[in-house]
Design an enzyme around this catalytic site. Structure first.
Site, mmCIF file in Angstrom:
data_model
loop_
_atom_site.group_PDB
_atom_site.id
_atom_site.type_symbol
_atom_site.label_atom_id
_atom_site.label_comp_id
_atom_site.label_asym_id
_atom_site.label_seq_id
_atom_site.Cartn_x
_atom_site.Cartn_y
_atom_site.Cartn_z
ATOM 1 C CB CYS A 182 -14.246 8.379 9.621
ATOM 2 S SG CYS A 182 -12.652 8.371 8.793
ATOM 3 C CG ASP B 237 -12.069 6.386 4.591
ATOM 4 O OD1 ASP B 237 -11.011 6.263 5.216
ATOM 5 O OD2 ASP B 237 -13.186 6.443 5.153
#
Length: 382
Positions: free
Chosen positions: A372, A247
């Site tokens: 995150c 990501d």
């Protein structure tokens, strides 16, 4: 995260202080955890789907950083940034902030009335990795518990974060799907149409899935997430705490369209830029689950000399954006040209959504970013 350092910086300082002794946890690599007594029955495989982040959300989960042993003198600053991010996202969808019971009142005061604080014990703020990965099945939302083990044992202690997935599913009455895979939510990126992107360095790794081959892990991912095709990138081993989550590298914006992190022009090659080059090669020769070629759009990093307020250990990647209802939250680094370029690309990719730039210098110093720090729960399947 994708930079040449070994964060989560303060997590590893805490590991050094505590020592290498393992902390008791139900998450052992390759060992499924037992189903919680009194919980709903686990979801049954079949017609399972992992939705895309741009689909409707019921809520965003975040976590209140808990420990001075992890963040040391930065704890007040990182809490301030988490509270600000939570308030900003709450302008577009419900936000649930998980906090240790003894921290819940302080977290509520910091976040205000627009954020719901739920007393669930946590170790740190990385909700993307600790909250269950939500799937849709048989007209309901369920969650896959990926047996969080502190990013391969690099975070100690992680007993509270290990229990977050189970606690969230119990709190909201959602079925818990078991798997033998040990992983984190930041390991996975999907187009919502059957294609999954992952890094081999994070998943095919003895610190999480000892003795398991890529083929075995892929078969299990297809089973528990309902995907049909897995695109594997090499990633980077051992240079950050996540072993290179996807990501910060590659993100879908639609089926067949990927934004790929790219170093600023003139940046010397390193492990991370080489990982991005390798991912580009994979994507250039790949098709998605529908058999269509994939379009790659570069998401250039800012000029390191123009980044303002971020340290050398910080994650500097626009790819760690978060798509919420009617909005996209993107890091702001202080290079005006690069910041605007990233915002323009996201505006083009997500028309009709408000692009919200956020400065997250303390969060980034811990080895993560906006994505995150957040985890989306899909709305009720139609």
């Amino acid at each position: 995260m994708f930079h040449s350092f070994l964060p989560r910086r303060t997590v590893l300082r805490a590991l050094t202080a505590i020592g290498a002794a393992s902390v008791g946890s139900s998450a052992c690599s390759g060992s499924p955890a037992a189903t919680e007594t009194g919980s709903l029955e686990p979801a049954v495989a079949g017609a399972r789907r992992l939705g895309a982040e741009w689909e409707s959300h019921a809520r965003t989960y975040m976590s209140w950083p808990a420990s001075t042993s992890i963040w040391e003198e930065d704890l007040p600053a990182v809490r301030e940034e988490i509270a600000g991010l939570a308030r900003a996202i709450a302008g577009y969808e419900p936000v649930v902030l998980l906090a240790r019971p003894e921290h819940a009142d302080a977290a509520q005061r910091a976040c205000g009335d627009t954020v719901e604080v739920v007393p669930i014990p946590v170790d740190d703020l990385w909700a993307r990795d600790t909250v269950p990965v939500f799937i849709e099945e048989a007209g309901r939302v369920a969650g896959v518990d990926f047996n969080f083990n502190g990013w391969g044992g690099k975070q100690k202690p992680h007993d509270k974060d290990n229990a977050v997935a189970r606690s969230v599913l119990g709190k909201y009455g959602l079925a818990r799907t078991e798997t033998w895979i040990t992983a984190e939510g930041g390991s996975f990126e999907t187009d919502g149409a059957g294609t999954l992107m992952v890094t081999e360095s994070s998943l095919v790794n003895d610190n999480r899935n000892k003795g398991k081959s890529r083929q075995e892990i892929e078969a299990e991912l297809k089973k528990v997430l309902g995907v049909q095709k897995v695109l594997w990138f090499a990633g980077v081993r051992g240079e950050d705490i996540t072993d290179a989550h996807v990501d910060c590298l590659a993100r879908f914006t639609a089926p067949g369209v990927v934004l790929l992190d790219k170093a600023a022009p003139g940046t010397p090659p390193d492990s991370w830029s080489r990982a991005a080059d390798q991912a580009r090669q994979v994507l250039a020769g790949a098709t998605d689950a529908r058999g269509k070629a994939i379009q790659v759009i570069d998401l250039l990093q800012p000029d390191p000399d123009k980044v303002e307020g971020y340290g050398e250990d910080s994650v500097i990647s626009y790819a760690n954006f978060y798509v919420a209802n009617q909005s996209v939250f993107v890091p702001k680094f202080g290079d005006a040209t690069a910041d605007e370029r990233a915002q323009r690309i996201l505006r083009e990719q997500f028309p009709g959504r408000e692009i919200v730039p956020v400065k997250i210098s303390t969060i980034a110093s811990g080895g993560g970013g906006i994505h995150c720090s957040t985890h989306d729960q899909p709305g009720q399947p139609s």
